[in-house]
Design a protein around this motif. Structure first.
Motif, PDB file in Angstrom:
ATOM      1  N   ASN A 120      26.481  42.626  35.501  1.00 56.51           N
ATOM      2  CA  ASN A 120      25.223  41.809  36.069  1.00 56.51           C
ATOM      3  C   ASN A 120      24.015  42.545  36.330  1.00 56.51           C
ATOM      4  O   ASN A 120      23.012  42.079  36.125  1.00 56.51           O
ATOM      5  N   THR A 183      28.973  34.393  36.847  1.00 54.25           N
ATOM      6  CA  THR A 183      29.562  35.669  37.197  1.00 54.25           C
ATOM      7  C   THR A 183      28.679  36.463  38.434  1.00 54.25           C
ATOM      8  O   THR A 183      29.015  37.099  39.536  1.00 54.25           O
ATOM      9  N   THR A 250      28.867  37.805  30.839  1.00 49.66           N
ATOM     10  CA  THR A 250      28.121  37.124  32.220  1.00 49.66           C
ATOM     11  C   THR A 250      27.731  35.689  31.729  1.00 49.66           C
ATOM     12  O   THR A 250      27.430  35.036  32.702  1.00 49.66           O
TER      13      THR A 250
END
Length: 371
Positions: A120, A183, A250
């Motif tokens: 992330n 996420t 992600t």
């Protein structure tokens, strides 16, 4: 009787157009057109020639360009219904070709908390940090190639804006019933403008093409082509691959979005090649400053003119008359001791000194007689 009119030579000259004058006018017009075209070519050549970049101008240009890019990207109408339909179509197409692996990767990486959190932050930060770092490296180490590489990056980004208008696309994490995990929302990761409190500041339906792939591939190819250290080239090759894994894990992009980013980069390099006549790595590494050749010529040490001894060694004959002794022969004849030179050289030296007589029969023979 009517009046008679006599045509003089002056009247005939004035009435008849002069071919010389017409030819001069045509020649002048042609010369003006040729000069105009030459001036245009010289101007374009000067603009296309690599030049040393200026730091303040580049900082201002990059800042303004990214601001305009973000402004235009976020000004694209969020066509949510069309974007979701396109996402369903992409997902169906990937299933058809047997390459719909995004959901599997998304769930597998999300099960490892430290890994997905790292991805992330990778997605939110390295996209800018690495790109700016490569631009700075080019500016300092490859100033002659900087402008061409930067033009390729800018053209890649500009054509991506067209894709956001023409083909609005929702990322996998926003699909209805897709089963993808957002996420960033799940782990409350800082920095991403795609989720959380920043989602209202960014266009959520501009996933095609992926500029994460376009920019990372630009960085990787540039480093691989220009870096001299093997470890740097290896990192350059791995960076776009790692970025592809991150954007899929992600759930921010389909892998087909990456293909769109590659197509935009191809267009960007084509624009750079068309303008500069070569790809960035084919251009000279450094740009010579204007007047550099003149400065080197002024700094070149002055070589003294050859002295009398060196000029005497030249083979040219005195006064240019046939049969006259050369300067070197005269010097040799006058500087040699009597009787030390024999044969033809002695005869030549005697003639140069004005001594009459004839030479002996050969080397070692009697010297000249005085009559």
């Amino acid at each position: 009787m009517g009046e008679s009119h006599v045509t003089t030579q002056e009247d005939r000259t004035a009435a008849t157009p002069s071919p010389v004058a017409d030819g001069s006018a045509v020649s002048g017009s042609t010369r003006a057109i040729a000069l105009s075209r030459m001036s245009t070519r010289l101007t374009l050549g000067a603009l296309r020639a690599p030049r040393r970049p200026r730091l303040w101008f580049e900082i201002l240009l990059i800042a303004v360009s990214y601001w305009l890019y973000s402004l235009v990207r976020n000004a694209v109408p969020e066509q949510k219904a069309a974007a979701l339909r396109n996402a369903d179509w992409i997902w169906s197409l990937e299933h058809t070709v047997g390459l719909a692996f995004e959901q599997t990767v998304n769930h597998a990486v999300n099960s490892v908390t430290w890994l997905i959190v790292s991805m992330n932050y990778y997605y939110a930060t390295l996209h800018f940090v690495v790109t700016i770092g490569v631009l700075i490296w080019l500016f300092r180490r490859h100033p002659g190639r900087y402008a061409a590489a930067r033009l390729g990056l800018f053209a890649t980004t500009a054509v991506a804006l067209l894709g956001y208008y023409v083909f609005p696309l929702a990322p996998p994490r926003l699909m209805h019933g897709g089963g993808f995990i957002d996420t960033v929302m799940l782990h409350q990761t800082w920095g991403s403008m795609a989720s959380g409190n920043f989602k209202h500041m960014s266009n959520q339906y501009a996933a095609m093409p992926s500029m994460h792939i376009g920019w990372s591939l630009w960085c990787g190819l540039t480093v691989c082509a220009l870096a001299s250290a093997p470890w740097a080239r290896i990192l350059g090759a791995l960076y776009p691959v790692a970025t592809l894994v991150v954007i899929v894990a992600t759930a921010n992009h389909f892998w087909l979005d990456a293909v769109g980013g590659m197509a935009c980069l191809t267009f960007g390099f084509a624009v750079s090649y068309a303008w500069y006549g070569a790809l960035p790595h084919r251009l000279p590494k450094r740009v010579q400053r204007p007047g550099g050749g003149r400065l080197r010529a002024l700094r070149r040490p002055h070589r003294p003119a050859p002295g009398p001894a060196l000029r005497a060694a030249e083979p040219a004959s005195a006064f240019g008359t046939p049969g006259a002794p050369s300067a070197s022969e005269a010097v040799a004849g006058t500087s040699a001791a009597p009787g030390a030179v024999s044969g033809p050289s002695a005869a030549t030296a005697a003639e140069a000194n004005g001594v009459g007589g004839h030479a002996g029969p050969g080397p070692g023979g009697p010297g000249p007689s005085s009559g």
